[in-house]
Design an enzyme around this catalytic site. Structure first.
Site, short mmCIF file in Angstrom:
data_model
loop_
_atom_site.label_atom_id
_atom_site.label_comp_id
_atom_site.label_asym_id
_atom_site.label_seq_id
_atom_site.Cartn_x
_atom_site.Cartn_y
_atom_site.Cartn_z
N GLU A 72 71.39 144.72 -41.05
CA GLU A 72 72.37 145.53 -40.23
C GLU A 72 71.73 146.32 -39.35
O GLU A 72 70.54 146.86 -39.42
CB GLU A 72 73.48 146.45 -41.20
CG GLU A 72 74.75 145.87 -41.17
CD GLU A 72 75.63 146.15 -40.03
OE1 GLU A 72 75.04 145.81 -38.90
OE2 GLU A 72 76.95 146.19 -40.15
N ASP A 73 72.53 146.99 -38.31
CA ASP A 73 71.86 147.95 -37.32
C ASP A 73 72.13 149.35 -38.09
O ASP A 73 71.24 150.09 -38.00
CB ASP A 73 72.79 147.93 -35.95
CG ASP A 73 74.09 147.83 -36.11
OD1 ASP A 73 74.79 147.89 -37.27
OD2 ASP A 73 74.65 147.70 -34.89
N ASP A 83 77.16 153.34 -41.46
CA ASP A 83 78.02 154.68 -41.02
C ASP A 83 78.87 155.09 -42.24
O ASP A 83 78.43 155.58 -43.14
CB ASP A 83 78.60 154.49 -39.74
CG ASP A 83 79.23 155.41 -39.25
OD1 ASP A 83 79.02 156.52 -39.33
OD2 ASP A 83 80.41 155.29 -38.40
N PHE A 135 76.63 159.81 -32.09
CA PHE A 135 76.97 158.33 -31.91
C PHE A 135 75.71 157.84 -31.04
O PHE A 135 75.13 158.49 -29.99
CB PHE A 135 78.10 158.47 -30.98
CG PHE A 135 78.53 156.73 -31.08
CD1 PHE A 135 79.33 156.14 -32.00
CD2 PHE A 135 78.25 156.00 -29.87
CE1 PHE A 135 79.62 155.06 -32.11
CE2 PHE A 135 78.58 154.72 -29.80
CZ PHE A 135 79.27 154.14 -31.17
N ARG A 137 73.34 147.96 -25.24
CA ARG A 137 72.73 147.37 -26.32
C ARG A 137 71.05 147.04 -25.93
O ARG A 137 70.11 147.11 -26.53
CB ARG A 137 73.22 146.00 -26.55
CG ARG A 137 74.50 146.23 -27.53
CD ARG A 137 74.87 144.72 -28.08
NE ARG A 137 76.14 144.70 -28.32
CZ ARG A 137 76.78 144.83 -29.33
NH1 ARG A 137 76.24 145.57 -30.47
NH2 ARG A 137 78.24 144.72 -29.90
#
Ligand code: IMP
Ligand code: MG
Length: 184
Positions: free
Chosen positions: A101-102, A105, A154, A167
């Protein structure tokens, strides 16, 4: 011309730091799975695309590359609901799975994915995430391999987006608040 670098507050993690950390994680995975003959790496599209391609090229044994998409996120706020929009293409019973996963959160996405994939009876199931924002957690979940812990900001770049953009930035940067408050 719209220059996307102007929308950034500052660089948080440089591409060189990312590259170095990915090599360390790959080494750890190579050590941990040296006896495995059925490693399946699962890329969670699209945020982990660069992380996944860089990481898997450093894995020193044959492994399957699978791709999955989930939707849960709009803008900077998670909707709390997750659904699979593209599933992996092979049965994984008896296989060693690593979900890539990136970012973790609130933990909603990965705890859902973990539950769904565990029902398919893999031999093992681990989570590998480039980033982790532990201060934002709502659902209890821990990654097994984590690139960097970051503060509650963020971030975009190296695969991570805001409304599908940014991205392709090479580093991971904090997005200027005005960019997402003006669209809120
Ligand atoms: P969770 O379900 O709240 O853990 O959210 C995970 C997903 O939210 C990630 O896969 C990202 O797509 C997105 N996300 C969370 N924080 C950020 C961020 O700082 N930048 C970009 N995307 C983020
Ligand atoms: Mg994502």
């Amino acid at each position: 011309m719209n220059n996307q670098f102007n929308d950034l507050e500052k660089i948080l993690i440089t591409k060189d730091e990312i590259e170095k950390r990915i090599a360390e994680i790959a080494k750890q995975i190579n050590d941990d799975y040296k006896d495995s003959d059925s490693l399946v790496m699962v890329c969670i599209l699209r945020g982990s695309c660069y992380f996944f391609t860089d990481l898997t090229r450093l894995i020193d044994k044959p492994c399957y590359l699978e791709f999955m998409s989930v939707s849960s996120y709009k803008g900077t706020v998670s909707s709390g609901e997750v659904s699979i929009t593209r599933d992996i293409s092979m049965p994984v019973a008896g296989k060693d799975l690593i979900v890539v996963e990136d970012i973790i959160d609130t933990g909603t996405t990965l705890s859902y994915l973990k539950k769904i994939l565990a029902q398919r009876n893999p031999k093992s199931l681990k989570i590998c995430s480039l980033l982790d924002k532990p201060s934002r957690r709502k659902v209890e979940i821990e990654g097994d391999y984590i690139g960097f812990e970051i503060p509650d900001k963020f971030v975009v770049g190296f695969g991570l987006d805001y409304n599908q953009l940014y991205r392709n930035l090479p580093d991971i940067s904090i997005l200027k608040e005005e960019i997402y408050t003006k669209n809120a």
